[in-house]
Design an enzyme around this catalytic site. Structure first.
Site, PDB file in Angstrom:
ATOM      1  CB  CYS A  58      35.221  32.688  35.633  1.00 10.99           C
ATOM      2  SG  CYS A  58      35.617  33.243  33.965  1.00 10.99           S
ATOM      3  CB  CYS A  61      38.123  35.019  35.703  1.00 12.29           C
ATOM      4  SG  CYS A  61      36.541  35.580  35.044  1.00 12.29           S
TER       5      CYS A  61
END
Length: 139
Positions: A58, A61
């Site tokens: 991600c 993230c």
């Protein structure tokens, strides 16, 4: 605000990927037992837990991880955890994670707040608010 909704087709298998997510005073949670242990530790010491449910694939993230680590150094009265949703799939599902990153704020094991997305400003605001809610001797 950055969000990841689905797992990428290719998953990198780089064993160093956890280093960036668990830097500073961030504890990497890889088992349900480790989660239970850290929550018990937080309850005993009166700390509020911030749990970051994220994924190595991600992008948002990865962007927020260094900032989250910085916050873990700044707010020692709080406990910072990171859970890889791919490593602990069933556990993450039990928390109803729909997007990564998702941050849960827990006091005595109960959710007191939540933030979905890699919004650094909002994350710092919420962390400051929970840190300020602790008694002065805890900070």
């Amino acid at each position: 605000m950055g969000l990841c909704f689905s797992k990428a087709e290719t998953k990198d298998d780089d064993s160093d990927h956890h280093v960036e997510f668990a830097a500073g005073k961030v504890h990497l949670i890889t088992t349900k037992e480790a989660w239970d242990q850290k929550l018990e530790e937080a309850n005993t010491s009166g700390k509020i837990v911030i749990a970051n449910f994220s994924a190595t694939w991600c992008g948002p993230c990865k962007v927020v991880a260094p900032f989250y680590s910085e916050l873990s150094e700044k707010y020692e009265s709080l406990m910072f955890l990171v859970v890889d949703v791919d490593e602990l799939t069933d556990f993450s599902t039990s928390w109803d994670i729909k997007a990564t990153p998702t941050f849960f704020f827990l006091k005595e094991g109960q959710q007191i707040d939540k933030l979905v997305g890699a919004n650094k400003i909002e994350l710092e605001k919420k962390i400051t608010a929970v840190a300020d809610s602790l008694p002065p001797n805890r900070i």
